[in-house]
Write a protein that holds these residues in place. Structure first.
Motif, PDB file in Angstrom:
ATOM      1  N   PHE A  15     -35.966  -2.761  26.085  1.00  0.00           N
ATOM      2  CA  PHE A  15     -36.013  -1.837  24.959  1.00  0.00           C
ATOM      3  C   PHE A  15     -37.364  -1.120  24.889  1.00  0.00           C
ATOM      4  O   PHE A  15     -37.451   0.080  24.614  1.00  0.00           O
ATOM      5  N   ALA A  16     -38.442  -1.881  25.107  1.00  0.00           N
ATOM      6  CA  ALA A  16     -39.791  -1.362  24.895  1.00  0.00           C
ATOM      7  C   ALA A  16     -40.156  -0.242  25.862  1.00  0.00           C
ATOM      8  O   ALA A  16     -40.828   0.721  25.477  1.00  0.00           O
ATOM      9  N   ALA A  17     -39.731  -0.364  27.125  1.00  0.00           N
ATOM     10  CA  ALA A  17     -40.125   0.620  28.136  1.00  0.00           C
ATOM     11  C   ALA A  17     -39.697   2.044  27.763  1.00  0.00           C
ATOM     12  O   ALA A  17     -40.536   2.952  27.699  1.00  0.00           O
ATOM     13  N   PRO A  18     -38.413   2.313  27.484  1.00  0.00           N
ATOM     14  CA  PRO A  18     -38.032   3.688  27.126  1.00  0.00           C
ATOM     15  C   PRO A  18     -38.533   4.119  25.750  1.00  0.00           C
ATOM     16  O   PRO A  18     -38.624   5.325  25.473  1.00  0.00           O
ATOM     17  N   LEU A  19     -38.883   3.150  24.891  1.00  0.00           N
ATOM     18  CA  LEU A  19     -39.406   3.492  23.572  1.00  0.00           C
ATOM     19  C   LEU A  19     -40.922   3.674  23.576  1.00  0.00           C
ATOM     20  O   LEU A  19     -41.510   4.039  22.552  1.00  0.00           O
ATOM     21  N   GLY A  20     -41.559   3.404  24.724  1.00  0.00           N
ATOM     22  CA  GLY A  20     -43.000   3.596  24.841  1.00  0.00           C
ATOM     23  C   GLY A  20     -43.828   2.529  24.141  1.00  0.00           C
ATOM     24  O   GLY A  20     -44.969   2.786  23.742  1.00  0.00           O
ATOM     25  N   LEU A  21     -43.290   1.315  24.013  1.00  0.00           N
ATOM     26  CA  LEU A  21     -44.012   0.224  23.356  1.00  0.00           C
ATOM     27  C   LEU A  21     -44.774  -0.598  24.394  1.00  0.00           C
ATOM     28  O   LEU A  21     -44.397  -0.662  25.556  1.00  0.00           O
ATOM     29  N   SER A  22     -45.852  -1.248  23.971  1.00  0.00           N
ATOM     30  CA  SER A  22     -46.766  -1.921  24.884  1.00  0.00           C
ATOM     31  C   SER A  22     -46.256  -3.283  25.324  1.00  0.00           C
ATOM     32  O   SER A  22     -45.336  -3.856  24.724  1.00  0.00           O
ATOM     33  N   SER A  23     -46.885  -3.845  26.358  1.00  0.00           N
ATOM     34  CA  SER A  23     -46.549  -5.192  26.828  1.00  0.00           C
ATOM     35  C   SER A  23     -46.942  -6.230  25.787  1.00  0.00           C
ATOM     36  O   SER A  23     -46.315  -7.292  25.688  1.00  0.00           O
ATOM     37  N   GLU A  24     -47.992  -5.956  25.007  1.00  0.00           N
ATOM     38  CA  GLU A  24     -48.381  -6.866  23.929  1.00  0.00           C
ATOM     39  C   GLU A  24     -47.274  -6.979  22.884  1.00  0.00           C
ATOM     40  O   GLU A  24     -47.019  -8.062  22.338  1.00  0.00           O
TER      41      GLU A  24
ATOM     42  N   VAL B 176     -30.624   3.124  24.755  1.00  0.00           N
ATOM     43  CA  VAL B 176     -31.711   3.864  24.108  1.00  0.00           C
ATOM     44  C   VAL B 176     -31.563   5.361  24.373  1.00  0.00           C
ATOM     45  O   VAL B 176     -31.711   6.191  23.465  1.00  0.00           O
ATOM     46  N   ALA B 177     -31.233   5.724  25.623  1.00  0.00           N
ATOM     47  CA  ALA B 177     -31.062   7.134  25.973  1.00  0.00           C
ATOM     48  C   ALA B 177     -29.895   7.766  25.226  1.00  0.00           C
ATOM     49  O   ALA B 177     -29.894   8.975  24.972  1.00  0.00           O
ATOM     50  N   SER B 178     -28.905   6.952  24.843  1.00  0.00           N
ATOM     51  CA  SER B 178     -27.742   7.455  24.108  1.00  0.00           C
ATOM     52  C   SER B 178     -27.999   7.573  22.608  1.00  0.00           C
ATOM     53  O   SER B 178     -27.086   7.905  21.858  1.00  0.00           O
ATOM     54  N   GLY B 179     -29.222   7.292  22.186  1.00  0.00           N
ATOM     55  CA  GLY B 179     -29.547   7.383  20.768  1.00  0.00           C
ATOM     56  C   GLY B 179     -29.354   6.073  20.028  1.00  0.00           C
ATOM     57  O   GLY B 179     -29.274   6.062  18.797  1.00  0.00           O
ATOM     58  N   GLY B 180     -29.287   4.970  20.770  1.00  0.00           N
ATOM     59  CA  GLY B 180     -29.080   3.668  20.144  1.00  0.00           C
ATOM     60  C   GLY B 180     -30.331   3.138  19.481  1.00  0.00           C
ATOM     61  O   GLY B 180     -31.464   3.500  19.828  1.00  0.00           O
ATOM     62  N   HIS B 181     -30.139   2.277  18.508  1.00  0.00           N
ATOM     63  CA  HIS B 181     -31.214   1.639  17.741  1.00  0.00           C
ATOM     64  C   HIS B 181     -31.041   0.129  17.886  1.00  0.00           C
ATOM     65  O   HIS B 181     -29.927  -0.384  17.713  1.00  0.00           O
TER      66      HIS B 181
ATOM     67  N   LEU C  79     -26.397   6.099  10.162  1.00  0.00           N
ATOM     68  CA  LEU C  79     -25.007   6.046  10.616  1.00  0.00           C
ATOM     69  C   LEU C  79     -24.857   6.470  12.066  1.00  0.00           C
ATOM     70  O   LEU C  79     -24.110   5.831  12.832  1.00  0.00           O
ATOM     71  N   HIS C  80     -25.548   7.508  12.476  1.00  0.00           N
ATOM     72  CA  HIS C  80     -25.376   7.996  13.852  1.00  0.00           C
ATOM     73  C   HIS C  80     -25.867   6.971  14.880  1.00  0.00           C
ATOM     74  O   HIS C  80     -25.402   6.961  16.029  1.00  0.00           O
ATOM     75  N   HIS C  81     -26.798   6.115  14.474  1.00  0.00           N
ATOM     76  CA  HIS C  81     -27.252   5.060  15.388  1.00  0.00           C
ATOM     77  C   HIS C  81     -26.134   4.052  15.642  1.00  0.00           C
ATOM     78  O   HIS C  81     -25.944   3.591  16.777  1.00  0.00           O
ATOM     79  N   PHE C  82     -25.390   3.705  14.597  1.00  0.00           N
ATOM     80  CA  PHE C  82     -24.278   2.759  14.757  1.00  0.00           C
ATOM     81  C   PHE C  82     -23.170   3.354  15.617  1.00  0.00           C
ATOM     82  O   PHE C  82     -22.550   2.655  16.427  1.00  0.00           O
ATOM     83  N   ILE C  83     -22.928   4.647  15.446  1.00  0.00           N
ATOM     84  CA  ILE C  83     -21.902   5.314  16.263  1.00  0.00           C
ATOM     85  C   ILE C  83     -22.310   5.307  17.733  1.00  0.00           C
ATOM     86  O   ILE C  83     -21.486   5.074  18.631  1.00  0.00           O
ATOM     87  N   ALA C  84     -23.593   5.541  17.986  1.00  0.00           N
ATOM     88  CA  ALA C  84     -24.080   5.607  19.368  1.00  0.00           C
ATOM     89  C   ALA C  84     -23.967   4.268  20.091  1.00  0.00           C
ATOM     90  O   ALA C  84     -23.700   4.227  21.298  1.00  0.00           O
ATOM     91  N   VAL C  85     -24.154   3.159  19.357  1.00  0.00           N
ATOM     92  CA  VAL C  85     -24.151   1.854  20.024  1.00  0.00           C
ATOM     93  C   VAL C  85     -22.779   1.186  20.032  1.00  0.00           C
ATOM     94  O   VAL C  85     -22.602   0.132  20.664  1.00  0.00           O
ATOM     95  N   ALA C  86     -21.792   1.766  19.349  1.00  0.00           N
ATOM     96  CA  ALA C  86     -20.476   1.123  19.211  1.00  0.00           C
ATOM     97  C   ALA C  86     -19.849   0.729  20.545  1.00  0.00           C
ATOM     98  O   ALA C  86     -19.400  -0.429  20.701  1.00  0.00           O
TER      99      ALA C  86
END
Length: 492
Positions: free
Chosen positions: A75-84, A130-135, A272-279
């Motif tokens: 999850f962290a890599a495409p979201l730009g979050l650190s290894s920490e 993540v690329a599909s707009g998932g949360h 709501l659109h996040h839930f639709i994206a991950v369904a």
């Protein structure tokens, strides 16, 4: 009713000295246990701690550190979050799993439910989610809700009942072989990274010899701790680089921090659109549970004595607890995706131990590792990690798969599972072969004819079509574009 059926565990327990071998003692323990389902189960009264319980506990802790870190990192890599962030969230997830679920449910309230672990097969799909707009929060909640519904409706045990030995054995063979090859490749990639490729060969060769000898002396349950120690000693002795970097501490325990817009995940709460994206991904994740959970129960059945029916894993209860753990963990801020804990169940079955005692030790080790910090560095060190997974999970899966596919009828179904799983993935292979097998096209034709119309083709057919629709929507069929992307392109 016999006198034995009227006696409780404490009355039926006998000391180790009353048996000719350690194995006989452990099998007797399994046969006399009668865990209270959704009741209070206590050490000494309902079960005991044995030396063998440390084996699945150690394996499960190593597996948990690795798998949770892998999910969060995906999850962290495409979201730009650190290894920490990855290490901090993984430590937080380990505390959630250990204190709220491993100890409470599998240790005390329902020892027939396997520990809620990590959904490894879904990791490669996380960048696509993540690329599909998932949360992450939307995905976790949907997986939990769908999984709880499947468990409450007893869908997991139904699908397990409709899966023949040939189909299940083929799944175990496929997963075991893929796991073995992937770990060996990753070990060589690690060693080649500092120009010591021969080190990987030495470690794998030593592991083969050790595992074969433990099989010979019937002490295979020691493979994980001995293998991990041996791999670490060889790597250290030959000069492999290693250093401790994760310091002791307690991760942030505030859910508001993790789901803040500028802190933690830096995403805020889902809409709501996040839930639709991950369904579609949530449906696929829960569909993957059935073959996974089935494989773990089958592994118990192959290693436990025939009389130990009362200590076998309950698939539907495991689904419900895994789903509850998913929703709670996600709401608190964790990034784990839950499934049945394979790195616990497989070694526990080999060691001939029931779920509860090892579960309590697993919870203890997870808390220690998360707070102390340093064990996390050692557990994810490639030689320790790869050898532990090889001897603790993947080689036993291969052995169990071979044991289930000895007959010609079962080997037909097993071959089709492996073939179709290699084409797409194990979910496709399982659902397609279950349908063909129940129809009597392959495998044991008499078995198919004995099933009702609902069990023979209605449920397997609907399951296969739904899963194919989901996989087509998110682009899991090789060479075929994702339908969701095609629809978005047409809409734009």
């Amino acid at each position: 009713m016999s006198d034995n059926n009227q006696k409780n565990y404490r009355e039926l327990h006998k000391p180790r000295t009353a048996f000719a071998s350690r194995e006989e003692y452990l099998e007797h323990e399994l046969s006399i246990m009668a865990p209270r389902r959704w009741g209070i189960n206590l050490p000494l009264r309902d079960y005991r701690f044995e030396l063998e319980d440390w084996v699945p506990a150690m394996a499960a802790t190593i597996g948990k550190i690795v798998m949770v870190a892998a999910v969060v990192a995906a999850f962290a890599a495409p979201l730009g979050l650190s290894s920490e962030f990855v290490i901090e969230n993984a430590r937080y997830e380990m505390l959630i799993a250990a204190i709220l679920f491993v100890v409470l449910f599998s240790g005390f309230l329902n020892p027939n439910a396997n520990l809620a672990g990590t959904h490894g097969p879904l990791i490669p799909l996380i960048p696509l989610i993540v690329a599909s707009g998932g949360h992450p929060m939307a995905l976790g909640i949907m997986v939990g809700v769908l999984g709880f519904a499947l468990g409450m409706l007893k869908g997991g045990s139904l699908l397990a009942r409709l899966t023949s030995d040939g189909v299940c054995g083929g799944l175990l063979l496929y997963l075991g072989f893929i796991g073995v090859t992937s770990q060996i490749k990753s070990l060589f990639a690690w060693a080649d990274g500092f120009d010591m490729g021969y080190l990987a060969f030495v470690i794998v060769f030593a592991t083969i010899v050790m595992y074969a000898y433990l099989e010979h002396i019937r002490m295979r349950w020691l493979a994980i701790p001995l293998g991990a120690i041996m791999a670490a000693v060889i790597a250290f002795a030959l000069g492999a680089p290693f250093e401790f970097s994760t310091e002791p501490g307690i991760p942030n325990l505030n859910p508001a921090y993790w789901w803040g817009e500028n802190t933690g995940w830096q995403l805020g709460l889902p809409e709501l659109h996040h839930f639709i994206a991950v369904a579609p991904f949530a449906v696929l994740a829960v569909a993957m549970w059935s073959p996974d959970f089935l494989g773990h129960r089958i592994f118990q059945e192959l290693n436990y004595p025939p009389k130990a029916k009362k200590v076998l894993m309950n698939i539907d209860d495991t689904m419900c607890i895994a789903a509850a753990r998913q929703v709670v963990g996600t709401a608190l801020g964790g990034g784990n995706l839950t499934s049945s804990w394979g790195t616990y169940m497989v070694p526990a079955a080999i060691a001939k131990r029931p779920i509860p005692a090892g579960a309590l030790l697993t919870g203890l080790l997870c808390v220690v590792a998360a707070i102390w910090g340093y064990p996390m560095d050692l557990a994810i060190w490639p030689p320790v990690l790869s050898v532990a997974l090889l001897v603790g999970v993947y080689l036993p899966l291969l052995e169990a798969g071979m044991q289930m596919t000895r007959e010609g009828k079962t080997s037909q179904s097993a071959a089709i599972v492996i073939f179709s799983s290699a084409l797409v993935n194990p979910v496709f292979g399982w659902s397609l072969t279950m349908l063909l097998d129940n129809l009597g096209i392959i495998g044991d034709k008499a078995r198919g004819q004995s099933l009702s119309r609902r069990d023979r083709w209605v449920i397997p057919g609907i399951t296969f079509l739904i899963l194919c629709g989901v996989m087509a929507a998110i682009g899991m069929f090789p060479g075929i574009p994702a339908l969701l992307e095609s629809f978005r392109s047409l809409a734009n």
